[in-house]
Design an enzyme around this catalytic site. Structure first.
Site: not given
Ligand code: GDP
Ligand code: IMO
Ligand code: MG
Length: 420
Positions: A14, A17, A41-42, A223
């Site tokens: 998270d 990415k 979840g991207h 991840q």
């Molecule tokens: P990922 O799994 O690495 O793609 O990241 P996620 O989408 O799960 O979580 C990142 C969260 O931060 C999302 O809600 C993005 O919209 C948000 N986000 C990404 N970059 C920034 C930033 O520079 N500032 C803020 N405030 N939010 C951001």
């Molecule tokens: P992105 O790509 C954050 C965490 C889960 C749990 C552990 C194992 O959005 O960054 P699993 O479902 O793989 O058996 O879970 O890994 N986890 C993540 N945490 N971002 C993710 O993906 C994750 N995918 C799995 O919360 O602790």
């Molecule tokens: Mg994510």
């Protein structure tokens, strides 16, 4: 001959990415996912809209880019169908721009039941899995009885499916099945119909032939490094190699085909699910970070645990991945916080250490260094950012010895600052 750039998370996932892949995508011909599955979840934001992708690469909104789901990924057809349908209102016809590896593993409805049953059996020691069937599907892959996407276009698919399902059911026999299992199975078969409309092929050839033709490829990790099956805080990890090496095995590219490795990290840390988190904040500062950063899971909606930036962990991740450029995300979230803290090392019973420990436990505590905070005003060029943010960036670069070349100041594509 062209090479592959890799973008991956350096913390517990998270990091942002999805945002950065979408931002960089116009520079590439192909974006390819190499591991993980619907546990990811991207999030992407542009034109005032937010999109969350789980299995589909984050280049999908660019009509000229080919997106590949590589052999290292595990795919749930039901989630896949939902994602494809969600893209349609935005004019994205993924059948034209998305190719699936015939060697990616298939997540069956029973894999999700096993995931749930195993988590329940762990009680207090649960991993905090997303329960998307990831672990059991990779288990079947390594156990050499999984089903692959290539199987869904073979005549004997139904028989193979029944055989694996029976094995799973006997494993689950002591447990009650979900009431809606038949419904899920029906949905699964219906979703396979959609999947069969896509190009399903040996994407390792597509990728390597594209490189020979001089095409530029970006590999998108899921991840984060600290959730890696080998190097993460085992057993509180995911079931794949989330590191650069995973891009080689998950796409079929040789190590010497890797060029840049973009390591992305938040200016602080978050973690969802269980497991050690050295700089976690259990106080109001943690609450504040969660609120300001809107730190709730993009897949499960769970509140993310929040804490300060962890330099020993960042160093460890840079070492494992061969990071060539760092991208710092969410620097805006710290705007107005005073002071900002950073963990430089850990105290342990054996003295001070800056190595990421084999098992982080109560005998460790973080050494926190305080730095002056900053207040942002708009999205200037790098030179126009507050001095204290410059000092923060310089200090991380000195500690990790890798340049920070991108700073993200908001979720939107446009809220991005490049540093030369
Ligand atoms: P990922 O799994 O690495 O793609 O990241 P996620 O989408 O799960 O979580 C990142 C969260 O931060 C999302 O809600 C993005 O919209 C948000 N986000 C990404 N970059 C920034 C930033 O520079 N500032 C803020 N405030 N939010 C951001
Ligand atoms: P992105 O790509 C954050 C965490 C889960 C749990 C552990 C194992 O959005 O960054 P699993 O479902 O793989 O058996 O879970 O890994 N986890 C993540 N945490 N971002 C993710 O993906 C994750 N995918 C799995 O919360 O602790
Ligand atoms: Mg994510």
């Amino acid at each position: 001959m062209s090479k592959v750039d890799v973008l991956l998370g350096l913390q517990w996932g998270d990091e942002g990415k999805g945002k950065v892949v979408d931002f960089l995508a116009p520079k590439y011909d192909i974006v390819a996912r190499f591991q993980g599955g619907p546990n990811a979840g991207h999030t992407l934001e542009f034109d005032g809209k937010k999109h969350v992708l789980h299995q589909i690469p984050s280049g999908i909104f660019h009509p000229d880019i080919l997106n590949i789901i590589g052999n290292g990924v595990v795919i749930d057809p039901i989630v896949f169908e939902r994602e494809i349908r969600d893209l349609e209102p935005f004019g994205v016809d993924a059948t034209k721009t998305l190719v699936l590896s015939n060697k990616a593993q298939l997540i069956l409805p029973t894999h999700k039941l096993i995931d749930k049953a195993l988590e329940l059996s762990k009680g207090e020691e649960k991993i905090g899995s997303t329960l998307r069937g990831i672990g059991p599907t990779y288990q079947d892959k390594i156990g050499r009885h999984g089903l692959r996407i290539g199987d869904i276009i073979e005549k004997d698919f139904d028989a193979k499916y029944q055989k694996l399902k029976e094995q799973h059911l006997s494993l689950l026999s002591s447990l009650e099945l979900d009431d809606n299992f038949d419904e899920q199975e029906g949905e699964f078969f219906k979703s396979l119909e959609l999947m069969r409309k896509f190009r399903i092929e040996s994407t390792e050839y597509l990728i390597n032939n594209s490189l020979k033709a001089g095409k530029k490829i970006l590999a998108e990790g899921a991840q984060g490094t600290l959730l890696d099956i080998d190097f993460g805080s085992y057993p509180f990890v995911t079931s794949s190699n989330t590191t650069t090496a995973g891009a080689c095995t998950g796409l079929g590219i040789a190590p010497n085909q890797i060029n840049e490795v973009f390591g992305i990290f938040k200016a602080y840390c978050t973690r969802v699910g269980s497991g050690p988190f050295p700089t976690e904040l259990f106080n109001e500062e943690g609450e504040e970070l969660r609120r300001l950063g809107n730190e709730f899971g993009a897949t499960t909606g769970r509140p993310r645990r929040c804490g300060w930036l962890d330099i020993p962990a960042l160093n460890y991740s840079c070492m494992l991945n061969g990071v060539t450029q760092l991208f710092m995300m969410k620097a805006d979230v710290l705007s107005g916080i005073e002071p900002v803290k950073v963990c430089d090392s850990y105290n342990s019973s054996g003295g001070v250490t800056s190595e990421f420990p084999y098992a982080y436990n109560d005998s460790y505590s973080p050494n926190l260094n305080e730095m002056h905070g900053w207040k942002l005003d708009g999205i200037p060029e790098y030179e126009g950012l507050p001095d204290n943010l410059h000092a923060f960036v310089d200090s991380i670069e000195r500690s990790v010895n890798v340049p920070i070349t991108l700073i993200s100041l908001g979720p939107d594509r446009k809220e991005t600052v490049l540093k030369k």
